[in-house]
Write an enzyme that holds these catalytic residues in place. Structure first.
Site, PDB file in Angstrom:
ATOM      1  CB  ALA A 112      65.746  45.658  87.293  1.00 50.10           C
ATOM      2  N   GLY A 120      70.639  42.248  86.571  1.00 48.43           N
ATOM      3  CA  GLY A 120      71.274  43.305  85.808  1.00 48.43           C
ATOM      4  C   GLY A 120      72.608  43.737  86.376  1.00 48.43           C
ATOM      5  CD  GLU A 144      71.433  40.880  82.283  1.00 42.75           C
ATOM      6  OE1 GLU A 144      71.025  40.296  81.273  1.00 42.75           O
ATOM      7  OE2 GLU A 144      70.717  41.644  82.964  1.00 42.75           O
ATOM      8  CD  GLU A 196      67.884  38.148  85.480  1.00 41.91           C
ATOM      9  OE1 GLU A 196      68.591  39.154  85.332  1.00 41.91           O
ATOM     10  OE2 GLU A 196      68.346  37.033  85.805  1.00 41.91           O
TER      11      GLU A 196
END
Length: 267
Positions: free
Chosen positions: A74, A120, A123, A143
């Site tokens: 992110a 992310g 991910e 995170e």
């Protein structure tokens, strides 16, 4: 590259794709920000993936620009500005929409991971079927150091790939795996030096493309359905009936009988 199709966005081009023969390459191009993900970039990525799925590509590569990071996840500047309601309504929802679409593409997908893939970014790579990593790759989910959790499917997909105990270890400790450890754990499919990562990826692509396209795509759907708990006996019977009706099935059987190499026509 014998590029036959190009789809790009109007204005700042941060996501694009092209097709060379049977292989489509999707490129995230934001190297100055280490390919950090924003809502706008995710929206562009979704549009490009839709175009790729509707193309004649039989394998899809996901790459990013620059030599420092595959993707750092992110964009924290945007991420930190969201209210709790916006986080719920937009940020997490949009990430799932895009990553789920990537995961459900009918074509086999390969993430080419060069550099850091965290949060992310990991991910995103996990939403692909396979992952080829450079020896420089570092993979992790940091995170909890921000007071939050992996929110774009990481807890589920990471667990599916490496198991619950190792997924918990990565999330709890925020450890970054090096490429060799990620390979040993099954998080990476193959590892190569940065200078030869394209060759390693091409080798994997060539092996995939030796299979019949419809059979490959249906096999992907069967594996995904089985992972979700669907009954394999019924689905495999239906899928076998479908693939037996294709011209490529006749080509494959004939080639096997004649001890020749099948040349599939995707029909």
């Amino acid at each position: 590259m014998n590029t036959t199709e190009i789809h790009q966005n109007v204005g700042r081009i941060d996501v694009s794709w092209d097709r060379a023969g049977r292989v489509a390459t999707v490129l995230i191009d934001r190297p100055r920000k280490l390919n950090a993900l924003t809502l706008e970039l995710l929206d562009h990525l979704y549009a490009e993936l839709r175009a790729v799925e509707n193309s004649d590509a039989q394998v899809v590569l996901l790459k990013t620009a620059g030599d420092k990071a595959f993707c750092v996840g992110a964009d924290i500047t945007q991420f930190a500005a969201f209210t709790p309601a916006q986080m719920w309504k937009r940020w997490i929802t949009e990430g799932h929409r895009v990553f789920n679409y990537l995961a459900q593409l009918r074509q086999p997908t390969i993430a080419v991971v060069d550099g850091i893939a965290v949060g992310g970014g990991l991910e995103l790579a996990l939403a692909c079927d396979l992952r080829v990593g450079a020896t420089t790759a570092r993979l992790g989910l940091p995170e909890t150091s921000l007071g939050t959790i992996p929110g774009w499917g990481g807890t589920e997909r990471l667990t599916d790939v490496i198991g619950a105990a190792r997924a918990k270890e990565l999330i709890f400790t925020r450890r970054q795996l090096d490429a060799e450890t990620a390979l040993a754990w099954g998080l990476l499919t193959a590892v190569a030096d940065r200078d030869s990562i394209d060759s390693a990826t091409d080798e994997l692509v060539d092996r995939i493309l030796e299979g019949a396209p419809a059979a490959l795509q249906v096999s992907k759907q069967l594996v995904d359905a089985a992972a979700a708990g669907a009954p394999s006996a019924i689905l495999e019977a239906l899928a076998s009936g479908f693939t037996a009706s294709t011209h490529d099935f006749a080509i494959g059987v004939t080639a096997f009988q004649n001890k020749t190499t099948p040349i599939f026509t995707n029909t």
